[in-house]
Scaffold this motif. Structure first.
Motif, PDB file in Angstrom:
ATOM      1  N   ALA A  96      39.313  37.745  36.128  1.00 23.34           N
ATOM      2  CA  ALA A  96      39.350  38.673  37.265  1.00 23.34           C
ATOM      3  C   ALA A  96      39.800  40.054  36.814  1.00 23.34           C
ATOM      4  CB  ALA A  96      40.272  38.124  38.351  1.00 23.34           C
ATOM      5  N   VAL A  97      40.829  40.100  35.950  1.00 24.61           N
ATOM      6  CA  VAL A  97      41.353  41.391  35.498  1.00 24.61           C
ATOM      7  C   VAL A  97      40.306  42.126  34.654  1.00 24.61           C
ATOM      8  CG1 VAL A  97      43.034  42.451  33.936  1.00 24.61           C
ATOM      9  CG2 VAL A  97      43.787  40.778  35.619  1.00 24.61           C
ATOM     10  N   LEU A 100      36.461  42.070  37.360  1.00 24.43           N
ATOM     11  CA  LEU A 100      36.313  42.348  38.784  1.00 24.43           C
ATOM     12  C   LEU A 100      37.207  43.509  39.198  1.00 24.43           C
ATOM     13  CD1 LEU A 100      36.499  38.671  40.071  1.00 24.43           C
ATOM     14  CD2 LEU A 100      34.461  39.979  39.476  1.00 24.43           C
ATOM     15  N   ASP A 101      36.798  44.149  40.297  1.00 25.83           N
ATOM     16  CA  ASP A 101      37.617  45.197  40.883  1.00 25.83           C
ATOM     17  C   ASP A 101      38.167  44.685  42.193  1.00 25.83           C
ATOM     18  OD1 ASP A 101      38.056  47.715  39.660  1.00 25.83           O
ATOM     19  OD2 ASP A 101      35.867  47.827  39.461  1.00 25.83           O
ATOM     20  N   PHE A 102      39.478  44.701  42.296  1.00 19.56           N
ATOM     21  CA  PHE A 102      40.051  44.280  43.571  1.00 19.56           C
ATOM     22  C   PHE A 102      41.420  44.913  43.714  1.00 19.56           C
ATOM     23  CE2 PHE A 102      41.074  41.306  40.286  1.00 19.56           C
ATOM     24  CZ  PHE A 102      42.392  40.986  40.484  1.00 19.56           C
ATOM     25  N   PRO A 103      41.808  45.248  44.930  1.00 19.88           N
ATOM     26  CA  PRO A 103      43.136  45.829  45.116  1.00 19.88           C
ATOM     27  C   PRO A 103      44.191  44.790  44.753  1.00 19.88           C
ATOM     28  CG  PRO A 103      42.104  45.381  47.234  1.00 19.88           C
ATOM     29  CD  PRO A 103      41.075  45.110  46.190  1.00 19.88           C
ATOM     30  N   GLY A 104      45.264  45.224  44.147  1.00 21.36           N
ATOM     31  CA  GLY A 104      46.313  44.287  43.761  1.00 21.36           C
ATOM     32  C   GLY A 104      46.226  43.920  42.300  1.00 21.36           C
ATOM     33  N   LYS A 105      45.174  44.395  41.626  1.00 17.96           N
ATOM     34  CA  LYS A 105      45.023  44.083  40.208  1.00 17.96           C
ATOM     35  C   LYS A 105      46.158  44.683  39.393  1.00 17.96           C
ATOM     36  CE  LYS A 105      41.557  45.548  37.154  1.00 17.96           C
ATOM     37  NZ  LYS A 105      40.111  45.666  36.916  1.00 17.96           N
ATOM     38  N   ARG A 106      46.467  45.937  39.673  1.00 21.80           N
ATOM     39  CA  ARG A 106      47.550  46.584  38.925  1.00 21.80           C
ATOM     40  C   ARG A 106      48.882  45.913  39.221  1.00 21.80           C
ATOM     41  NH1 ARG A 106      47.774  52.553  37.250  1.00 21.80           N
ATOM     42  NH2 ARG A 106      49.101  51.336  35.895  1.00 21.80           N
ATOM     43  N   ALA A 107      49.049  45.442  40.469  1.00 21.34           N
ATOM     44  CA  ALA A 107      50.291  44.755  40.818  1.00 21.34           C
ATOM     45  C   ALA A 107      50.429  43.491  39.982  1.00 21.34           C
ATOM     46  CB  ALA A 107      50.310  44.420  42.302  1.00 21.34           C
ATOM     47  N   LEU A 108      49.314  42.767  39.825  1.00 20.02           N
ATOM     48  CA  LEU A 108      49.342  41.530  39.038  1.00 20.02           C
ATOM     49  C   LEU A 108      49.734  41.831  37.591  1.00 20.02           C
ATOM     50  CD1 LEU A 108      48.350  38.370  39.099  1.00 20.02           C
ATOM     51  CD2 LEU A 108      46.569  39.325  37.655  1.00 20.02           C
ATOM     52  N   ILE A 109      49.109  42.889  37.035  1.00 26.90           N
ATOM     53  CA  ILE A 109      49.417  43.269  35.661  1.00 26.90           C
ATOM     54  C   ILE A 109      50.887  43.672  35.540  1.00 26.90           C
ATOM     55  CG2 ILE A 109      48.906  44.949  33.855  1.00 26.90           C
ATOM     56  CD1 ILE A 109      46.021  44.977  35.076  1.00 26.90           C
ATOM     57  N   GLY A 110      51.354  44.425  36.544  1.00 25.90           N
ATOM     58  CA  GLY A 110      52.752  44.855  36.543  1.00 25.90           C
ATOM     59  C   GLY A 110      53.706  43.681  36.593  1.00 25.90           C
TER      60      GLY A 110
END
Lengths: 280, 320
Positions: A96-97, A100-110
Motif C-alpha cells: 500500500a505504501v 497506492l495513494d491514500f490519506p493517512g499514509k504518512r501517518a502510518l510511516i510516522g
C-alpha cells in the motif's frame, strides 16, 4: 582514495592487512566462546586460545537436560511464528505504501518510525501487568505480540523499498497479453517480490532470535522461556559445577542459525538493512 | 506522539496525476477504491502497532500515578505525582541515567568513527570484499547475550584470554570504571557493523564524478571528505546516528550479562527491570518507563531539530 590511484601490489597488501584486522576483530569473541565450548572442565580456566584437550562433553550435557532443548524449541517456534506474521502484515502495508495513494499514509510511516525508536523497556512494565490480566504472561503469544510490533516497522520499510524497485508496468503488460489479474500477479510480480520478502524474513528472524529484554521480563518458566534467557540462567548441574562450558556450548548452538544466514544471505542482509534504513 | 499529518489537497492532486500515470485514466471512483484498498491493507499492521504500544504506554502513565506494589496489593492507591518525586530525588535513578548517557555518547562516538572507517574499507577494498562484508555482519547477527558472555569470560581472570593478558592481577568486571569500559567495548563491537552498513549505503550515493572533479580541482583526500562526501551523506549520517543513539540508550542485554548492574553500572533499562521483576513494584516501574519514554522523545526531537529537515521519512513522498 584507492579508486583514483593505480592498483599496486603495496596497495593490495595494505588493504589486505586492513581487511584482516577487520575480520579478526569481528570474529574474536565468537572464536573465544567456540574455544571455551570445546574445553574440558579441567582446562577451561587455562586461558589458552586453542584448547589443549578437545571434548564434546559440554554439548552432550546441554542436550541431556530439558532445560536447554525446551528453550530452543520455544525460541524457534516463537521466532518463526512472529516472522511469518510480521512479514505478511508488513507486506500488505508495504504494498500500500509503495503503490497506492491514500490519506493517512504518512501517518502510518510516522507511527512505524516512532515504534522503531521506541524504548522497549517502557512497554515492559505495562505489558507485565496487562499480560497477567489477559493470561498472556509466560505464553508464546505473550512474546509473539511484542515481537511482531517491533518487527513491523522493519518489515514495512524494507519491503516498501524493495517494492518500489519492481517495474509494475510488467503487470499491465501481462494483462494485455491475456493474463488475469491473479495470474499476472502470481507469474510476474510475485517472483520479482520474492527476494525482498526473503530478505525481510531473515532480518525479522534475526531480530526475534536476538531479543532478550522481553523474553527475560515476560516469561517465568520453561513454557515460553527462550534460549538466550535460559542461557543467562544456567547454573550447571549442581551448584558446585562451573557452568562456563555448558553456557559456551549453548551459546555456540544458538549462534549457528545466524552464522548460516549470514553466510548464505550476506548480500541480501546488506541490501535489506541499507535500503530499508536509508532509502526509507 | 505526533505523526506527520497528511495534507488533503496535496493528496488529491497526487491521486489524480499518479492514478493517470500508473493505473487507469483518473476517475474519482478509482481513487476512492484505491484509498479503501490502501486502508484495508494497512489496517492490520496499524492495529497491532497501536494496540501493543499505544494502549500500554497510556496504561503505564496511569499506573505511574499509583502506589502499586505486587507484594502489597492491598495498599494500592492513587498518589498523583508522588512516584515521580520519589524517582527524581533518588540517586539510583540519576546514577543509572548518567551511566546510560555516558555509554550512549561514548559508544556512539566511537562507533561513528570506526563505522565510517569500516564503511570505507567495505566500499573501497581491493581484496576480499565479500569476506570482509560477511565477517562484519557476524557481530550484527549474533545474539547479544552470546557476545556478552564471550566478553565476560574473556575479561574474567582464569577463563579470560584478555584478562590474563592485560590485567592479570585484577578482575576488571568488578571495578566500576573498567566494567563500564568493557560494557562500551561490547556495545561497540556489536553495533559498529550496523552503523558501517548504513554509512556504506550513504557512500554509495556519493557520485564518483563529483569526487573526481574535486580531485582535479586540487582538493586533497581530507577536503574531498569534508566538502563533498559529508554533505551528500548527511541524511544517511542522520539516520545512522539517530537510530544508534536511541538504540544505545536502550542498552540492557550487555549489562545484564556483564555485570548484572553491580557496582553502579545499571542503565535506566536495567534499573526498570530490577524494580519490576525483582521488586515487583509496578508504580515505580511505570514511572521509570514513562521517564525513559520522555527522555527518548526529547533526544529524537533534538536530533531532528539539529539536523533540520533531513529527518527520515521526510524524503518519503518524492521517492515513488
Amino acid at each position: 582514495m584507492a579508486a583514483f590511484g593505480e592498483v599496486t601490489t603495496g596497495r593490495k597488501w595494505r588493504w589486505g592487512l586492513l581487511d584482516a584486522a577487520v575480520i579478526a576483530f569481528a570474529l574474536f569473541p565468537v572464536l573465544w566462546i567456540v574455544s571455551l565450548s570445546f574445553k574440558t572442565p579441567a582446562t577451561i580456566a587455562d586461558g589458552n586460545f586453542i584448547p589443549r584437550e578437545w571434548t564434546l562433553e559440554n554439548y552432550q550435557n546441554i542436550f541431556e537436560t530439558a532445560l536447554f532443548t525446551r528453550s530452543l524449541i520455544n525460541s524457534i517456534g516463537i521466532a518463526l511464528i512472529s516472522t511469518a506474521i510480521a512479514v505478511v502484515l508488513g507486506m500488505m502495508a508495504a504494498y500500500a505504501v509503495a503503490r497506492l495513494d491514500f490519506p493517512g499514509k504518512r501517518a502510518l510511516i510516522g507511527v512505524s518510525l516512532l515504534i522503531a525508536m521506541f524504548p522497549q523497556i517502557s512497554l515492559v512494565t505495562p505489558l507485565f501487568e496487562l499480560w497477567r490480566d489477559l493470561r498472556l504472561f509466560d505464553t508464546w503469544p505473550g512474546l509473539i505480540l511484542p515481537y511482531i510490533t517491533f518487527a513491523l516497522p522493519l518489515a514495512i520499510y524494507t519491503q516498501s523499498a524493495f517494492f518500489r524497485q519492481i517495474p509494475w508496468d510488467l503487470e499491465k503488460a501481462a494483462k494485455m497479453d491475456g493474463a488475469t489479474q491473479a495470474q499476472a500477479f502470481r507469474r510476474v510480480i510475485a517472483p520479482l517480490a520474492a527476494p525482498g520478502v526473503v530478505t525481510t524474513a531473515i532480518l525479522v528472524f534475526i531480530f526475534c532470535w536476538n531479543d532478550f529484554l522481553f523474553a527475560v521480563s515476560l516469561t517465568s518458566t520453561e513454557a515460553s522461556r527462550t534460549a538466550p534467557v535460559a542461557l543467562s540462567f544456567f547454573t550447571g548441574d549442581s551448584q558446585f559445577e562451573d557452568p562456563t562450558g555448558s553456557i559456551s556450548a549453548a551459546a555456540v548452538v544458538i549462534t549457528i542459525p545466524i552464522i548460516i544466514f549470514v553466510l548464505l544471505f550476506q548480500r541480501r542482509i546488506v541490501s535489506g538493512l541499507t535500503s530499508g534504513a536509508v532509502k526509507g | 506522539m505526533t505523526a506527520p499529518s497528511s495534507q488533503p489537497g496535496a493528496e488529491a492532486v497526487r491521486v489524480q496525476t499518479g492514478g493517470a500515470r500508473r493505473r487507469r485514466p483518473a476517475r474519482s471512483e478509482g481513487a476512492a477504491a484505491e484509498r479503501r484498498l490502501g486502508w484495508l491493507l494497512c489496517a492490520p499492521a496499524a492495529v497491532v502497532m497501536v494496540a501493543v504500544t499505544g494502549y500500554p504506554i497510556l496504561y503505564s502513565v496511569w499506573l505511574s500515578l499509583q502506589r502499586y506494589d505486587l507484594r502489597f496489593p492491598d495498599d494500592r492507591e492513587f498518589v498523583g505525582l508522588a512516584n515521580y518525586g520519589t524517582v527524581l530525588s533518588n540517586e539510583f535513578w540519576w546514577n543509572a541515567f548518567f551511566v546510560t548517557m555516558l555509554i550512549t555518547v561514548v559508544s556512539v562516538a566511537i562507533e561513528f568513527v570506526l563505522g565510517f572507517g569500516l564503511a570505507l574499507v567495505m566500499h573501497r577494498t581491493l581484496v576480499g570484499r565479500g569476506l570482509v562484508r560477511t565477517s562484519a555482519l557476524i557481530p550484527y547477527g549474533i545474539v547479544t547475550v552470546v557476545a556478552a558472555f564471550s566478553w565476560r569470560y574473556a575479561w574474567t581472570p582464569g577463563t579470560g584470554y584478555l584478562a590474563n593478558l592485560f590485567t592479570p592481577e585484577q578482575a576488571p568486571l568488578t571495578d566500576r570504571a573498567s566494567a563500564l569500559a568493557i560494557i562500551i567495548l561490547a556495545e561497540v563491537w556489536k553495533t559498529t557493523p550496523f552503523m558501517a552498513l548504513l554509512l556504506m549505503a550513504g557512500l554509495a550515493l556519493v557520485p564518483e564524478d563529483l569526487l573526481k572533479a574535486a580531485a582535479v580541482d586540487g582538493a586533497g583526500a581530507w577536503q574531498r571528505f569534508v566538502s563533498v562526501m559529508l554533505p551528500v551523506m548527511k541524511p544517511a549520517i542522520l539516520v545512522a546516528l539517530l537510530f544508534r543513539t536511541l538504540d544505545a540508550f536502550r542498552i540492557f542485554d550487555n549489562i545484564f550479562i556483564l555485570t548484572g548492574g553491580a557496582n553502579d553500572t545499571s542503565s535506566v533499562s536495567m534499573l526498570t527491570y530490577t524494580n519490576l521483576i525483582q521488586g515487583l513494584n509496578l508504580g515505580i516501574g511505570s514511572t521509570l518507563s514513562v521517564l525513559i519514554f520522555i527522555t527518548v522523545a526529547i533526544i529524537a526531537f533534538l536530533f531532528v531539530k539539529l539536523f533540520g529537515a533531513a529527518a527520515p521519512g521526510s524524503t518519503q513522498e518524492g521517492a515513488r
